[in-house]
Design a protein around this motif. Structure first.
Motif, PDB file in Angstrom:
ATOM      1  N   MET A   1       0.919  -1.077   0.304  1.00  0.00           N
ATOM      2  CA  MET A   1       0.406   0.427   0.001  1.00  0.00           C
ATOM      3  C   MET A   1       0.474   1.422  -0.188  1.00  0.00           C
ATOM      4  O   MET A   1       0.712   2.034  -0.938  1.00  0.00           O
ATOM      5  N   LYS A   2       1.436   1.287   0.798  1.00  0.00           N
ATOM      6  CA  LYS A   2       3.214   2.632   0.932  1.00  0.00           C
ATOM      7  C   LYS A   2       3.774   2.665  -0.417  1.00  0.00           C
ATOM      8  O   LYS A   2       3.360   3.488  -0.735  1.00  0.00           O
ATOM      9  N   TYR A   3       3.897   1.442  -1.214  1.00  0.00           N
ATOM     10  CA  TYR A   3       4.915   1.476  -2.090  1.00  0.00           C
ATOM     11  C   TYR A   3       3.678   1.679  -3.094  1.00  0.00           C
ATOM     12  O   TYR A   3       4.387   2.623  -3.698  1.00  0.00           O
ATOM     13  N   ALA A   4       2.494   1.871  -3.526  1.00  0.00           N
ATOM     14  CA  ALA A   4       1.959   2.078  -4.517  1.00  0.00           C
ATOM     15  C   ALA A   4       1.642   3.684  -4.148  1.00  0.00           C
ATOM     16  O   ALA A   4       1.553   4.150  -5.082  1.00  0.00           O
ATOM     17  N   LYS A   5       1.172   4.322  -3.424  1.00  0.00           N
ATOM     18  CA  LYS A   5       1.369   5.347  -2.879  1.00  0.00           C
ATOM     19  C   LYS A   5       2.384   6.523  -3.354  1.00  0.00           C
ATOM     20  O   LYS A   5       1.907   7.063  -3.860  1.00  0.00           O
TER      21      LYS A   5
ATOM     22  N   VAL B 197      -7.987  12.430  -6.240  1.00  0.00           N
ATOM     23  CA  VAL B 197      -8.757  14.014  -6.568  1.00  0.00           C
ATOM     24  C   VAL B 197      -8.763  12.993  -8.610  1.00  0.00           C
ATOM     25  O   VAL B 197      -7.455  12.981  -8.858  1.00  0.00           O
ATOM     26  N   GLN B 198      -9.571  12.907  -8.214  1.00  0.00           N
ATOM     27  CA  GLN B 198     -10.332  11.864  -9.766  1.00  0.00           C
ATOM     28  C   GLN B 198      -9.755  10.781 -10.052  1.00  0.00           C
ATOM     29  O   GLN B 198      -9.235   9.562 -10.958  1.00  0.00           O
ATOM     30  N   ASN B 199      -8.992  10.404  -8.859  1.00  0.00           N
ATOM     31  CA  ASN B 199      -7.995   8.794  -9.194  1.00  0.00           C
ATOM     32  C   ASN B 199      -7.817   7.887  -7.672  1.00  0.00           C
ATOM     33  O   ASN B 199      -7.877   8.332  -6.916  1.00  0.00           O
ATOM     34  N   GLY B 200      -7.642   6.647  -8.113  1.00  0.00           N
ATOM     35  CA  GLY B 200      -7.656   5.968  -6.463  1.00  0.00           C
ATOM     36  C   GLY B 200      -6.213   4.676  -7.478  1.00  0.00           C
ATOM     37  O   GLY B 200      -6.214   5.158  -7.903  1.00  0.00           O
ATOM     38  N   ILE B 201      -5.671   4.548  -5.761  1.00  0.00           N
ATOM     39  CA  ILE B 201      -5.228   3.054  -6.000  1.00  0.00           C
ATOM     40  C   ILE B 201      -5.607   1.558  -5.585  1.00  0.00           C
ATOM     41  O   ILE B 201      -6.496   1.534  -4.677  1.00  0.00           O
ATOM     42  N   GLY B 202      -5.462   1.358  -6.384  1.00  0.00           N
ATOM     43  CA  GLY B 202      -5.856  -0.862  -5.759  1.00  0.00           C
ATOM     44  C   GLY B 202      -5.010  -1.428  -6.407  1.00  0.00           C
ATOM     45  O   GLY B 202      -3.363  -1.030  -6.902  1.00  0.00           O
ATOM     46  N   ALA B 203      -4.991  -2.732  -5.098  1.00  0.00           N
ATOM     47  CA  ALA B 203      -3.889  -3.386  -5.818  1.00  0.00           C
ATOM     48  C   ALA B 203      -3.745  -4.815  -4.420  1.00  0.00           C
ATOM     49  O   ALA B 203      -4.534  -4.623  -4.129  1.00  0.00           O
ATOM     50  N   PHE B 204      -2.976  -5.531  -5.207  1.00  0.00           N
ATOM     51  CA  PHE B 204      -2.789  -6.918  -5.042  1.00  0.00           C
ATOM     52  C   PHE B 204      -1.699  -7.044  -4.574  1.00  0.00           C
ATOM     53  O   PHE B 204      -0.670  -7.377  -5.111  1.00  0.00           O
ATOM     54  N   PRO B 205      -1.279  -7.486  -3.143  1.00  0.00           N
ATOM     55  CA  PRO B 205      -0.035  -7.241  -2.506  1.00  0.00           C
ATOM     56  C   PRO B 205      -0.119  -9.534  -2.537  1.00  0.00           C
ATOM     57  O   PRO B 205      -1.137  -9.567  -2.282  1.00  0.00           O
ATOM     58  N   LEU B 206       0.635 -10.220  -3.217  1.00  0.00           N
ATOM     59  CA  LEU B 206       0.074 -11.557  -3.557  1.00  0.00           C
ATOM     60  C   LEU B 206       1.832 -12.239  -2.926  1.00  0.00           C
ATOM     61  O   LEU B 206       2.881 -11.251  -3.046  1.00  0.00           O
ATOM     62  N   LEU B 207       1.408 -13.305  -1.618  1.00  0.00           N
ATOM     63  CA  LEU B 207       2.586 -13.723  -1.655  1.00  0.00           C
ATOM     64  C   LEU B 207       2.225 -15.282  -1.373  1.00  0.00           C
ATOM     65  O   LEU B 207       1.328 -15.691  -1.955  1.00  0.00           O
ATOM     66  N   VAL B 208       3.486 -16.338  -1.667  1.00  0.00           N
ATOM     67  CA  VAL B 208       3.594 -17.236  -2.957  1.00  0.00           C
ATOM     68  C   VAL B 208       4.622 -18.588  -1.601  1.00  0.00           C
ATOM     69  O   VAL B 208       5.355 -18.084  -1.697  1.00  0.00           O
ATOM     70  N   SER B 209       4.110 -19.542  -1.558  1.00  0.00           N
ATOM     71  CA  SER B 209       4.601 -20.156  -0.488  1.00  0.00           C
ATOM     72  C   SER B 209       4.267 -21.720  -0.268  1.00  0.00           C
ATOM     73  O   SER B 209       2.955 -22.266  -0.745  1.00  0.00           O
ATOM     74  N   ASP B 210       4.932 -23.037  -0.290  1.00  0.00           N
ATOM     75  CA  ASP B 210       4.983 -24.007  -0.509  1.00  0.00           C
ATOM     76  C   ASP B 210       3.976 -24.701   1.702  1.00  0.00           C
ATOM     77  O   ASP B 210       3.742 -25.378   1.852  1.00  0.00           O
ATOM     78  N   ARG B 211       4.320 -23.585   2.415  1.00  0.00           N
ATOM     79  CA  ARG B 211       4.081 -23.445   3.477  1.00  0.00           C
ATOM     80  C   ARG B 211       3.292 -22.328   4.106  1.00  0.00           C
ATOM     81  O   ARG B 211       3.556 -21.368   4.010  1.00  0.00           O
TER      82      ARG B 211
ATOM     83  N   LYS C 205       2.465   5.663  -7.401  1.00  0.00           N
ATOM     84  CA  LYS C 205       1.651   5.964  -8.392  1.00  0.00           C
ATOM     85  C   LYS C 205       1.750   7.123  -9.035  1.00  0.00           C
ATOM     86  O   LYS C 205       1.443   7.251 -10.932  1.00  0.00           O
ATOM     87  N   GLY C 206       2.324   8.211  -8.579  1.00  0.00           N
ATOM     88  CA  GLY C 206       2.649   9.818  -9.218  1.00  0.00           C
ATOM     89  C   GLY C 206       1.381  10.765  -9.796  1.00  0.00           C
ATOM     90  O   GLY C 206       0.225  10.321  -9.837  1.00  0.00           O
ATOM     91  N   GLY C 207       1.640  11.664 -10.861  1.00  0.00           N
ATOM     92  CA  GLY C 207       0.409  12.128 -10.703  1.00  0.00           C
ATOM     93  C   GLY C 207      -0.723  12.784 -10.086  1.00  0.00           C
ATOM     94  O   GLY C 207       0.177  13.459  -9.082  1.00  0.00           O
ATOM     95  N   LEU C 208      -1.888  13.314  -9.674  1.00  0.00           N
ATOM     96  CA  LEU C 208      -2.643  13.898  -9.076  1.00  0.00           C
ATOM     97  C   LEU C 208      -2.344  13.348  -7.729  1.00  0.00           C
ATOM     98  O   LEU C 208      -2.587  11.778  -8.096  1.00  0.00           O
ATOM     99  N   PRO C 209      -2.595  13.874  -6.516  1.00  0.00           N
ATOM    100  CA  PRO C 209      -3.185  13.314  -5.480  1.00  0.00           C
ATOM    101  C   PRO C 209      -4.104  12.096  -5.535  1.00  0.00           C
ATOM    102  O   PRO C 209      -4.978  12.248  -5.700  1.00  0.00           O
ATOM    103  N   VAL C 210      -3.670  10.831  -4.980  1.00  0.00           N
ATOM    104  CA  VAL C 210      -5.312  10.615  -4.227  1.00  0.00           C
ATOM    105  C   VAL C 210      -6.215  10.442  -4.155  1.00  0.00           C
ATOM    106  O   VAL C 210      -5.733  11.797  -3.285  1.00  0.00           O
TER     107      VAL C 210
END
Length: 175
Positions: free
Chosen positions: A86-90, A100-114, A93-98
């Motif tokens: 979430m912090k990384y995306a904010k 102000v006609q724009n937002g952020i969506g994120a899929f933080p994905l972790l993969v493991s066999d445990r 992102k660049g451009g207009l502030p979050v």
């Protein structure tokens, strides 16, 4: 054939590495910019795209997919990774502030066999929201070939729910 995951040379990829390579190819096929970054010694796949829809009240949504293979997934691990993403995306992102006609969506994905089943439950339970930033954490158990993520339509951010469900299915389930 899976794409090459950085740092893994010609050796046979693990199930987690193979899954990340597949996600990278799905992101690229969908028009996302992708790259690998080093986050404290861990190779992290970052995918990004931006979409504008009038049906979203004329807003642009910047979608980040950030994925990593880890030795084990616990609730604190996916929770902490979600905050980092979430912090990384904010910050990137660049451009207009979050908001102000724009937002952020994120899929933080972790993969493991445990994977702790509580971590899967945590990811599937709800979308996480902070001002104009929605995240849908994804936990992938490569040993069980199971993907856990929230697939509902929450009250806050409901206008984007179908988009998240469609992109999540396309990127992580291969549908």
């Amino acid at each position: 054939m899976y794409g090459q995951v950085p740092g893994h040379g010609q050796q046979e990829p693990s199930a987690s590495q193979a899954y990340l390579a597949t996600v990278q190819s799905r992101l690229t096929a969908d028009g996302c910019e992708t790259r690998w970054e080093d986050w404290a010694g861990v190779p992290v796949l970052v995918g990004r795209r931006a979409d504008f829809r009038m049906s979203w009240m004329a807003t642009r949504l910047h979608l980040f997919t950030v994925a990593a293979a880890v030795p084990e997934i616990t609730v604190p691990a996916i929770e902490g990774f979600t905050e980092q993403v979430m912090k990384y995306a904010k910050d990137n992102k660049g451009g207009l502030p979050v908001g102000v006609q724009n937002g952020i969506g994120a899929f933080p994905l972790l993969v493991s066999d445990r994977v702790d089943p509580a971590a899967v439950h945590w990811a599937e339970a709800q979308q996480r929201i902070k001002f104009a930033c929605m995240t849908r954490p994804v936990v992938v158990d490569s040993a069980q070939q199971y993907v856990g993520m929230y697939r509902g339509k929450p009250a806050l951010g409901r206008v984007y729910a179908s988009y998240f469900i469609q992109k999540g299915s396309q990127y992580f389930y291969g549908q």
